[in-house]
Design a protein around this motif. Structure first.
Motif, PDB file in Angstrom:
ATOM      1  N   GLY A  40       0.817  -1.218   0.000  1.00 12.40           N
ATOM      2  CA  GLY A  40       0.000   0.000   0.000  1.00 12.40           C
ATOM      3  C   GLY A  40       0.841   1.255   0.000  1.00 12.40           C
ATOM      4  N   GLU A  41       1.943   1.227   0.741  1.00 16.75           N
ATOM      5  CA  GLU A  41       2.835   2.389   0.780  1.00 16.75           C
ATOM      6  C   GLU A  41       3.574   2.570  -0.531  1.00 16.75           C
ATOM      7  OE1 GLU A  41       3.810   2.533   5.561  1.00 16.75           O
ATOM      8  OE2 GLU A  41       5.089   1.358   4.250  1.00 16.75           O
ATOM      9  N   GLN A  42       3.847   1.482  -1.234  1.00 18.75           N
ATOM     10  CA  GLN A  42       4.482   1.593  -2.552  1.00 18.75           C
ATOM     11  C   GLN A  42       3.548   2.257  -3.556  1.00 18.75           C
ATOM     12  OE1 GLN A  42       5.687  -2.393  -3.572  1.00 18.75           O
ATOM     13  NE2 GLN A  42       7.499  -2.316  -2.265  1.00 18.75           N
ATOM     14  N   VAL A  43       2.274   1.917  -3.487  1.00 22.63           N
ATOM     15  CA  VAL A  43       1.285   2.565  -4.362  1.00 22.63           C
ATOM     16  C   VAL A  43       1.195   4.046  -4.007  1.00 22.63           C
ATOM     17  CG1 VAL A  43      -1.166   2.657  -4.958  1.00 22.63           C
ATOM     18  CG2 VAL A  43      -0.017   0.448  -4.748  1.00 22.63           C
ATOM     19  N   ALA A  44       1.163   4.355  -2.704  1.00 25.81           N
ATOM     20  CA  ALA A  44       1.114   5.747  -2.258  1.00 25.81           C
ATOM     21  C   ALA A  44       2.366   6.496  -2.715  1.00 25.81           C
ATOM     22  CB  ALA A  44       0.981   5.816  -0.741  1.00 25.81           C
ATOM     23  N   ALA A  45       3.518   5.843  -2.668  1.00 19.60           N
ATOM     24  CA  ALA A  45       4.767   6.480  -3.099  1.00 19.60           C
ATOM     25  C   ALA A  45       4.732   6.789  -4.590  1.00 19.60           C
ATOM     26  CB  ALA A  45       5.958   5.581  -2.771  1.00 19.60           C
ATOM     27  N   ALA A  46       4.144   5.908  -5.380  1.00 16.14           N
ATOM     28  CA  ALA A  46       4.032   6.161  -6.821  1.00 16.14           C
ATOM     29  C   ALA A  46       3.128   7.352  -7.092  1.00 16.14           C
ATOM     30  CB  ALA A  46       3.505   4.918  -7.528  1.00 16.14           C
ATOM     31  N   LYS A  47       1.997   7.440  -6.380  1.00 18.92           N
ATOM     32  CA  LYS A  47       1.098   8.585  -6.537  1.00 18.92           C
ATOM     33  C   LYS A  47       1.778   9.866  -6.071  1.00 18.92           C
ATOM     34  CE  LYS A  47      -3.169   5.953  -5.892  1.00 18.92           C
ATOM     35  NZ  LYS A  47      -4.326   5.771  -4.995  1.00 18.92           N
ATOM     36  N   TYR A  48       2.479   9.791  -4.951  1.00 19.20           N
ATOM     37  CA  TYR A  48       3.192  10.940  -4.398  1.00 19.20           C
ATOM     38  C   TYR A  48       4.257  11.422  -5.376  1.00 19.20           C
ATOM     39  CZ  TYR A  48       5.421  13.670  -0.632  1.00 19.20           C
ATOM     40  OH  TYR A  48       5.929  14.667   0.144  1.00 19.20           O
ATOM     41  N   ALA A  49       5.002  10.481  -5.951  1.00 14.15           N
ATOM     42  CA  ALA A  49       6.066  10.824  -6.897  1.00 14.15           C
ATOM     43  C   ALA A  49       5.525  11.468  -8.160  1.00 14.15           C
ATOM     44  CB  ALA A  49       6.876   9.572  -7.246  1.00 14.15           C
ATOM     45  N   ALA A  50       4.288  11.164  -8.521  1.00 12.68           N
ATOM     46  CA  ALA A  50       3.698  11.755  -9.717  1.00 12.68           C
ATOM     47  C   ALA A  50       3.318  13.213  -9.499  1.00 12.68           C
ATOM     48  CB  ALA A  50       2.471  10.958 -10.141  1.00 12.68           C
ATOM     49  N   VAL A  51       3.013  13.601  -8.266  1.00  5.82           N
ATOM     50  CA  VAL A  51       2.511  14.946  -7.979  1.00  5.82           C
ATOM     51  C   VAL A  51       3.593  15.879  -7.431  1.00  5.82           C
ATOM     52  CG1 VAL A  51       0.823  16.237  -6.615  1.00  5.82           C
ATOM     53  CG2 VAL A  51       0.211  14.029  -7.559  1.00  5.82           C
ATOM     54  N   ILE A  52       4.563  15.358  -6.726  1.00  9.98           N
ATOM     55  CA  ILE A  52       5.524  16.205  -6.004  1.00  9.98           C
ATOM     56  C   ILE A  52       6.361  17.110  -6.911  1.00  9.98           C
ATOM     57  CG2 ILE A  52       7.421  14.521  -5.799  1.00  9.98           C
ATOM     58  CD1 ILE A  52       6.198  16.919  -3.058  1.00  9.98           C
ATOM     59  N   PRO A  53       6.783  16.727  -8.114  1.00 10.48           N
ATOM     60  CA  PRO A  53       7.559  17.668  -8.927  1.00 10.48           C
ATOM     61  C   PRO A  53       6.786  18.943  -9.260  1.00 10.48           C
ATOM     62  CG  PRO A  53       7.763  15.467  -9.831  1.00 10.48           C
ATOM     63  CD  PRO A  53       6.714  15.417  -8.773  1.00 10.48           C
ATOM     64  N   THR A  54       5.514  18.794  -9.585  1.00  7.50           N
ATOM     65  CA  THR A  54       4.687  19.963  -9.894  1.00  7.50           C
ATOM     66  C   THR A  54       4.509  20.828  -8.653  1.00  7.50           C
ATOM     67  OG1 THR A  54       3.530  18.645 -11.531  1.00  7.50           O
ATOM     68  CG2 THR A  54       2.490  20.706 -10.861  1.00  7.50           C
ATOM     69  N   THR A  55       4.245  20.187  -7.524  1.00  3.12           N
ATOM     70  CA  THR A  55       4.047  20.915  -6.271  1.00  3.12           C
ATOM     71  C   THR A  55       5.292  21.707  -5.897  1.00  3.12           C
ATOM     72  OG1 THR A  55       2.572  19.160  -5.526  1.00  3.12           O
ATOM     73  CG2 THR A  55       3.396  20.666  -3.859  1.00  3.12           C
ATOM     74  N   LEU A  56       6.450  21.073  -5.963  1.00  2.00           N
ATOM     75  CA  LEU A  56       7.692  21.768  -5.610  1.00  2.00           C
ATOM     76  C   LEU A  56       8.004  22.890  -6.594  1.00  2.00           C
ATOM     77  CD1 LEU A  56       9.959  18.805  -4.468  1.00  2.00           C
ATOM     78  CD2 LEU A  56       8.790  20.485  -3.046  1.00  2.00           C
ATOM     79  N   GLY A  57       7.701  22.682  -7.858  1.00  2.00           N
ATOM     80  CA  GLY A  57       7.915  23.736  -8.855  1.00  2.00           C
ATOM     81  C   GLY A  57       7.089  24.973  -8.560  1.00  2.00           C
ATOM     82  N   TYR A  58       5.813  24.762  -8.225  1.00  2.00           N
ATOM     83  CA  TYR A  58       4.955  25.894  -7.865  1.00  2.00           C
ATOM     84  C   TYR A  58       5.450  26.578  -6.594  1.00  2.00           C
ATOM     85  CZ  TYR A  58       1.149  25.546 -11.232  1.00  2.00           C
ATOM     86  OH  TYR A  58       0.393  25.581 -12.373  1.00  2.00           O
ATOM     87  N   MET A  59       5.874  25.799  -5.617  1.00  2.00           N
ATOM     88  CA  MET A  59       6.336  26.387  -4.361  1.00  2.00           C
ATOM     89  C   MET A  59       7.589  27.240  -4.561  1.00  2.00           C
ATOM     90  SD  MET A  59       5.692  23.161  -1.879  1.00  2.00           S
ATOM     91  CE  MET A  59       5.293  23.803  -0.273  1.00  2.00           C
ATOM     92  N   VAL A  60       8.525  26.743  -5.343  1.00  2.00           N
ATOM     93  CA  VAL A  60       9.752  27.500  -5.610  1.00  2.00           C
ATOM     94  C   VAL A  60       9.437  28.764  -6.404  1.00  2.00           C
ATOM     95  CG1 VAL A  60      11.933  27.433  -6.893  1.00  2.00           C
ATOM     96  CG2 VAL A  60      11.292  25.533  -5.422  1.00  2.00           C
ATOM     97  N   SER A  61       8.558  28.649  -7.393  1.00  2.00           N
ATOM     98  CA  SER A  61       8.175  29.827  -8.179  1.00  2.00           C
ATOM     99  C   SER A  61       7.511  30.884  -7.312  1.00  2.00           C
ATOM    100  CB  SER A  61       7.217  29.423  -9.302  1.00  2.00           C
ATOM    101  OG  SER A  61       7.832  28.519 -10.167  1.00  2.00           O
ATOM    102  N   ASN A  62       6.592  30.465  -6.447  1.00  2.00           N
ATOM    103  CA  ASN A  62       5.934  31.413  -5.562  1.00  2.00           C
ATOM    104  C   ASN A  62       6.903  32.062  -4.592  1.00  2.00           C
ATOM    105  OD1 ASN A  62       3.374  31.151  -6.639  1.00  2.00           O
ATOM    106  ND2 ASN A  62       2.855  29.441  -5.319  1.00  2.00           N
ATOM    107  N   LEU A  63       7.851  31.299  -4.093  1.00  2.00           N
ATOM    108  CA  LEU A  63       8.853  31.852  -3.188  1.00  2.00           C
ATOM    109  C   LEU A  63       9.728  32.878  -3.905  1.00  2.00           C
ATOM    110  CD1 LEU A  63       9.999  31.720  -0.328  1.00  2.00           C
ATOM    111  CD2 LEU A  63      11.538  29.938  -1.129  1.00  2.00           C
TER     112      LEU A  63
END
Length: 73
Positions: A40-63
């Motif tokens: 279950g955590e491996q599935v969650a990690a795959a979903k997390y890995a799909a979203v985190i690059p976009t999230t971090l990009g927006y956060m860095v841009s906003n900062l």
């Protein structure tokens, strides 16, 4: 910062809103280390890995925009 809210909701939904699992999955995904995730955590990690690059990009841009705005005053 408000633009990242939908992405943060997706990150939380990826780990079924469990803070401990989110930390564990975040460590695995962001540090590229294996901590022995169950199925279950491996599935969650795959979903997390799909979203985190976009999230971090927006956060860095906003900062950066906040820094530019603050230094112009």
């Amino acid at each position: 910062m408000i633009a990242t809210l939908p992405f943060n909701y997706r990150l939380r939904d990826a780990v079924d809103r469990d803070v401990g699992t989110k930390r564990k999955v975040g460590k695995v995904v962001l540090s590229n280390k294996e901590f022995g995730l169950d199925r279950g955590e491996q599935v969650a990690a795959a979903k997390y890995a799909a979203v985190i690059p976009t999230t971090l990009g927006y956060m860095v841009s906003n900062l950066n925009l906040l820094y530019i705005w603050a230094s112009s005053k």
